[in-house]
Design an enzyme around this catalytic site. Sequence first.
Site, PDB file in Angstrom:
ATOM      1  N   ASN A 208      19.770 -17.427 -18.193  1.00 51.31           N
ATOM      2  CA  ASN A 208      19.027 -15.958 -18.130  1.00 51.31           C
ATOM      3  C   ASN A 208      20.132 -14.647 -17.604  1.00 51.31           C
ATOM      4  O   ASN A 208      21.453 -15.496 -18.118  1.00 51.31           O
ATOM      5  CB  ASN A 208      18.245 -15.617 -16.612  1.00 51.31           C
ATOM      6  CG  ASN A 208      19.147 -16.382 -15.373  1.00 51.31           C
ATOM      7  OD1 ASN A 208      19.241 -16.205 -14.791  1.00 51.31           O
ATOM      8  ND2 ASN A 208      18.035 -17.499 -15.028  1.00 51.31           N
ATOM      9  N   ASP A 276      13.500 -21.622 -13.450  1.00 48.51           N
ATOM     10  CA  ASP A 276      12.345 -22.969 -13.904  1.00 48.51           C
ATOM     11  C   ASP A 276      11.832 -23.851 -13.774  1.00 48.51           C
ATOM     12  O   ASP A 276      11.081 -24.876 -13.501  1.00 48.51           O
ATOM     13  CB  ASP A 276      11.534 -21.450 -13.924  1.00 48.51           C
ATOM     14  CG  ASP A 276      11.134 -20.436 -13.433  1.00 48.51           C
ATOM     15  OD1 ASP A 276      11.017 -20.447 -11.811  1.00 48.51           O
ATOM     16  OD2 ASP A 276      10.606 -19.513 -14.032  1.00 48.51           O
ATOM     17  N   LYS A 286      25.923 -33.369 -29.558  1.00 49.46           N
ATOM     18  CA  LYS A 286      25.101 -31.766 -30.068  1.00 49.46           C
ATOM     19  C   LYS A 286      24.100 -32.656 -30.667  1.00 49.46           C
ATOM     20  O   LYS A 286      24.138 -33.044 -31.962  1.00 49.46           O
ATOM     21  CB  LYS A 286      26.141 -31.962 -30.779  1.00 49.46           C
ATOM     22  CG  LYS A 286      26.055 -30.125 -31.527  1.00 49.46           C
ATOM     23  CD  LYS A 286      27.240 -29.491 -31.945  1.00 49.46           C
ATOM     24  CE  LYS A 286      26.736 -27.953 -32.802  1.00 49.46           C
ATOM     25  NZ  LYS A 286      27.746 -27.658 -34.142  1.00 49.46           N
ATOM     26  N   PRO A 303      13.594 -28.004  -9.560  1.00 49.34           N
ATOM     27  CA  PRO A 303      13.095 -28.525  -7.589  1.00 49.34           C
ATOM     28  C   PRO A 303      13.038 -26.284  -7.245  1.00 49.34           C
ATOM     29  O   PRO A 303      14.160 -25.884  -8.325  1.00 49.34           O
ATOM     30  CB  PRO A 303      14.132 -28.727  -7.980  1.00 49.34           C
ATOM     31  CG  PRO A 303      15.501 -28.484  -8.077  1.00 49.34           C
ATOM     32  CD  PRO A 303      14.358 -28.882  -9.857  1.00 49.34           C
ATOM     33  N   ASP A 304      12.253 -26.201  -6.769  1.00 43.76           N
ATOM     34  CA  ASP A 304      11.936 -25.125  -6.332  1.00 43.76           C
ATOM     35  C   ASP A 304      12.695 -24.635  -4.851  1.00 43.76           C
ATOM     36  O   ASP A 304      12.547 -25.380  -3.352  1.00 43.76           O
ATOM     37  CB  ASP A 304      10.562 -25.242  -5.418  1.00 43.76           C
ATOM     38  CG  ASP A 304      10.119 -23.604  -5.376  1.00 43.76           C
ATOM     39  OD1 ASP A 304      11.286 -23.203  -4.978  1.00 43.76           O
ATOM     40  OD2 ASP A 304       9.117 -23.259  -5.451  1.00 43.76           O
ATOM     41  N   ILE A 305      13.823 -24.626  -4.750  1.00 44.92           N
ATOM     42  CA  ILE A 305      14.791 -24.640  -3.419  1.00 44.92           C
ATOM     43  C   ILE A 305      14.623 -23.572  -2.613  1.00 44.92           C
ATOM     44  O   ILE A 305      14.501 -23.997  -0.978  1.00 44.92           O
ATOM     45  CB  ILE A 305      16.332 -23.787  -4.230  1.00 44.92           C
ATOM     46  CG1 ILE A 305      16.845 -24.893  -5.560  1.00 44.92           C
ATOM     47  CG2 ILE A 305      17.314 -24.000  -3.221  1.00 44.92           C
ATOM     48  CD1 ILE A 305      17.558 -24.400  -6.282  1.00 44.92           C
ATOM     49  N   PHE A 323      14.472 -13.661  -3.057  1.00 45.73           N
ATOM     50  CA  PHE A 323      14.696 -13.017  -3.951  1.00 45.73           C
ATOM     51  C   PHE A 323      13.701 -13.341  -4.714  1.00 45.73           C
ATOM     52  O   PHE A 323      13.204 -13.862  -5.454  1.00 45.73           O
ATOM     53  CB  PHE A 323      15.643 -12.284  -5.157  1.00 45.73           C
ATOM     54  CG  PHE A 323      16.853 -12.041  -3.979  1.00 45.73           C
ATOM     55  CD1 PHE A 323      17.317 -10.649  -4.396  1.00 45.73           C
ATOM     56  CD2 PHE A 323      17.108 -11.912  -2.918  1.00 45.73           C
ATOM     57  CE1 PHE A 323      18.253  -9.775  -3.725  1.00 45.73           C
ATOM     58  CE2 PHE A 323      18.251 -11.401  -2.052  1.00 45.73           C
ATOM     59  CZ  PHE A 323      18.541 -10.580  -2.862  1.00 45.73           C
ATOM     60  N   LYS A 337       4.562 -14.727  -3.664  1.00 41.30           N
ATOM     61  CA  LYS A 337       5.715 -15.549  -3.574  1.00 41.30           C
ATOM     62  C   LYS A 337       5.635 -15.343  -2.594  1.00 41.30           C
ATOM     63  O   LYS A 337       6.239 -16.999  -1.928  1.00 41.30           O
ATOM     64  CB  LYS A 337       6.709 -15.075  -4.714  1.00 41.30           C
ATOM     65  CG  LYS A 337       7.926 -15.487  -4.993  1.00 41.30           C
ATOM     66  CD  LYS A 337       8.915 -15.259  -5.381  1.00 41.30           C
ATOM     67  CE  LYS A 337      10.125 -16.266  -5.451  1.00 41.30           C
ATOM     68  NZ  LYS A 337      11.337 -15.458  -6.536  1.00 41.30           N
ATOM     69  N   LYS A 341       5.824 -19.380  -0.625  1.00 44.92           N
ATOM     70  CA  LYS A 341       7.225 -20.010  -0.664  1.00 44.92           C
ATOM     71  C   LYS A 341       6.987 -20.472   0.984  1.00 44.92           C
ATOM     72  O   LYS A 341       7.940 -21.115   1.436  1.00 44.92           O
ATOM     73  CB  LYS A 341       8.544 -18.927  -1.253  1.00 44.92           C
ATOM     74  CG  LYS A 341       7.715 -18.884  -2.650  1.00 44.92           C
ATOM     75  CD  LYS A 341       8.718 -20.354  -3.658  1.00 44.92           C
ATOM     76  CE  LYS A 341       8.474 -19.550  -5.372  1.00 44.92           C
ATOM     77  NZ  LYS A 341       8.394 -20.174  -5.790  1.00 44.92           N
TER      78      LYS A 341
END
Length: 397
Positions: A208, A276, A286, A303-305, A323, A337, A341
């Site tokens: 990103n 995500d 390659k 994984p959702d840290i 964040f 969120k 979370k």
Amino acid sequence: MLADKHILLIVGGGIAAFKSLDLVRRLREKGARVTPVLTKAGAAFVTPLSLSALSASKIYQELFDLTDEAEMGHIELSRAADLIVVAPATADLMAKMAGGHANDLASTLLLATDKRVLIAPSMNVRMWDHPATQRNLVALQNDGVLVVGPNEGDMACGEYGPGRMAEVPEIIAAIDAALSGGPLKGRHVLVTSGPTHEPIDPVRYIANRSSGAQGTAIAKALATLGAEVTFVTGPADVPPPQGVNVVRVQTAQEMLQAVMAAPTADAAVFAAAVADWHVANAGNSKIKKDKTGLPTLEFAENPDILATVSQMKSGRPRLVVGFAAETDDVVANATAKRDRKGCDWIVANDVSPETGIMGGSENAVTLITEEGVAAWPRMGKEAVAVELSNLIAKAIA
């Protein structure tokens, strides 16, 4: 914290010298006594009269001034203060300090002092990046000199990059920390930053636009307040700050492992823009274009840290800050969120392309806590970091 503290302020020659006037004013508002030393180059940007009026103090300029030497010799002047602050610290002043030169009043005071020294570098980006300046910076830090800034942004010369002097609130926070050990002394804070890179094959990856600038600024601000900082960073564009424990990772899975392996933290700030998803069928070699058509990529969730740490049964940090980078319905999505979370605070921002925030030097955030929603004005990412770090300090100190 600064009441009755004596600051010897050396003002170097650079356009950022104008900030020294505001620095003097704000230090005096906090009860500090300020004695200014104005270099010959500094006097080209601010007048002795301005500094004298704002500090309510005599200005010192010349090394061989018979009156000054009779009233207070330069050796006594160098040791009478609680802290020496150099703002702005030009490339020339830093070079003099690193080399032990003493050919004017400022450099002589810095060589003769037995007190701690804090510098706020300010110079053109090319001068800051020059190997000589970076060598001098390392030498000064090895000598125990404290450093605040520089920040990244537009410069008076028309160029862009690191070299702007830290803002006045950042310098005051650094002064406070230098004199008190900082409100976060003895506290451990975990900070994640930057993007993650999820491999498609050995030469391609999914990522990103995060530069890591905000996370880096937060880590720096927390360290300035005295915290021991573990800084887990993905492959960011900006270098990590000095004085923190840096753990470099590439993928979300590696970031989770680094977070879980870190020492127990009093607070955790998850500023990283973690991907995500990852490619479940990433190639070991390659992927080539051929006549069979386009490759099929199979995605799996990362994984959702933030949720993992927020919902820990034992060893959970007292304060967990997440964040939320959103493009639509920022507050509503960020609030949801936070609830989903299980973290304590969410720092939400609008990263729509037209805002220029993701990858830029400024941010406009909304802090969402149990107490409510607070929208902050748009400001530099360093200023956001200072504000957030001060709130964290109040919450866990």
